[in-house]
Write an enzyme that holds these catalytic residues in place. Structure first.
Site, PDB file in Angstrom:
ATOM      1  N   GLY A 105       0.695  -1.190  -0.248  1.00  0.00           N
ATOM      2  CA  GLY A 105      -0.352  -0.041  -0.054  1.00  0.00           C
ATOM      3  C   GLY A 105       0.983   0.963   0.341  1.00  0.00           C
ATOM      4  O   GLY A 105       1.591   1.585  -0.012  1.00  0.00           O
TER       5      GLY A 105
ATOM      6  N   GLN B  29       2.803   9.397   1.969  1.00  0.00           N
ATOM      7  CA  GLN B  29       4.679   9.064   1.374  1.00  0.00           C
ATOM      8  C   GLN B  29       5.144   9.473   0.686  1.00  0.00           C
ATOM      9  O   GLN B  29       6.216   9.664   0.725  1.00  0.00           O
ATOM     10  CB  GLN B  29       4.239   7.479   1.498  1.00  0.00           C
TER      11      GLN B  29
ATOM     12  N   CYS C  97       6.754  -0.626   6.485  1.00  0.00           N
ATOM     13  CA  CYS C  97       6.749   0.452   5.591  1.00  0.00           C
ATOM     14  C   CYS C  97       7.179   0.983   5.374  1.00  0.00           C
ATOM     15  O   CYS C  97       8.905   1.151   5.635  1.00  0.00           O
ATOM     16  CB  CYS C  97       5.777   1.491   6.912  1.00  0.00           C
ATOM     17  N   LEU C  98       7.490   1.275   3.739  1.00  0.00           N
ATOM     18  CA  LEU C  98       8.416   2.052   3.196  1.00  0.00           C
ATOM     19  C   LEU C  98       8.963   3.091   3.320  1.00  0.00           C
ATOM     20  O   LEU C  98      10.280   3.800   2.818  1.00  0.00           O
ATOM     21  CB  LEU C  98       7.447   2.589   1.637  1.00  0.00           C
TER      22      LEU C  98
ATOM     23  N   HIS D 234      -3.698   0.753   8.313  1.00  0.00           N
ATOM     24  CA  HIS D 234      -1.952   1.515   7.951  1.00  0.00           C
ATOM     25  C   HIS D 234      -1.962   2.651   7.495  1.00  0.00           C
ATOM     26  O   HIS D 234      -2.096   3.679   7.341  1.00  0.00           O
ATOM     27  CB  HIS D 234      -1.088   0.383   7.709  1.00  0.00           C
ATOM     28  N   GLU D 235      -2.597   2.371   6.198  1.00  0.00           N
ATOM     29  CA  GLU D 235      -2.785   3.667   4.772  1.00  0.00           C
ATOM     30  C   GLU D 235      -3.359   5.007   5.348  1.00  0.00           C
ATOM     31  O   GLU D 235      -2.988   6.235   4.960  1.00  0.00           O
ATOM     32  CB  GLU D 235      -3.358   3.010   3.995  1.00  0.00           C
TER      33      GLU D 235
ATOM     34  N   HIS E 285      -1.577   6.696   8.529  1.00  0.00           N
ATOM     35  CA  HIS E 285      -1.263   7.737   7.029  1.00  0.00           C
ATOM     36  C   HIS E 285      -1.101   9.060   7.192  1.00  0.00           C
ATOM     37  O   HIS E 285      -0.795   9.631   6.433  1.00  0.00           O
ATOM     38  CB  HIS E 285      -0.071   7.411   6.099  1.00  0.00           C
TER      39      HIS E 285
HETATM   40 CO    CO Z   1       2.927   2.603   5.063  1.00  0.00          CO
END
Ligand code: CO
Length: 159
Positions: free
Chosen positions: A48, A53, A96-97, A138-139, A142
């Site tokens: 995701g 991000q 997480c990226l 999770h997204e 963000h």
């Molecule tokens: Co993330």
């Protein structure tokens, strides 16, 4: 052509810590940005990706649902909200990226009902469970400036 976007990293990165704003208009610039996000997520091997991000504080996420199954699909969600949470909590490892190299166990709701708008401007309501529900929680975090490490129990946090 879609272009690869730069991923914002770091626990204290102000862009990742800001609350993102609701999207009011779906225009060609937004559609182009969604394509860039999709390409970036796939290229970086993420499940995701949320707009902050890639340095844009707007409420848009992109998620891979039913990962590694025949029903796998990448879905773009504009202004996603969780309408309902189930009772059950499940624990699984997340990464997480934006926090490269960190993997930790995080508690999430097993079942959720989420609502979002598609790039075509249609409202969708989805009932999701397990990994699908986890990715969306999770997204959406963000979009509110929350990183998964914030949700890790102090006792189990290893940083
Ligand atoms: Co993330």
């Amino acid at each position: 052509m879609a272009k690869l976007l730069e991923i914002q990293t770091g626990e204290k990165n102000p862009i990742l810590r800001k609350k993102s704003v609701k999207i009011k208009k779906i225009d060609s610039a937004l559609k182009k940005f969604a394509k860039d996000m999709k390409m970036t997520m796939i290229e970086k091997d993420g499940l995701g990706l949320a707009a902050p991000q890639v340095a844009s504080n707007i409420r848009m996420i992109i998620v891979t649902l039913n990962s590694k199954s025949n029903h796998e699909r990448v879905t773009i969600m504009i202004n996603p909200v969780i309408l309902e949470y189930g009772e059950e909590i499940v624990v699984a490892e997340e990464g997480c990226l934006s926090l490269p190299g960190q993997w930790m166990e995080v508690e999430r709701f097993k079942n959720i009902t989420a609502e979002y708008m598609s790039l075509e401007g249609e409202t969708h309501v989805l009932k999701l469970d397990n990994l699908n529900a986890r990715v969306i929680q999770h997204e959406i975090d963000h979009l509110d400036g929350i990183l998964f490490i914030d949700r890790v129990n102090e006792k189990t946090r290893r940083v």
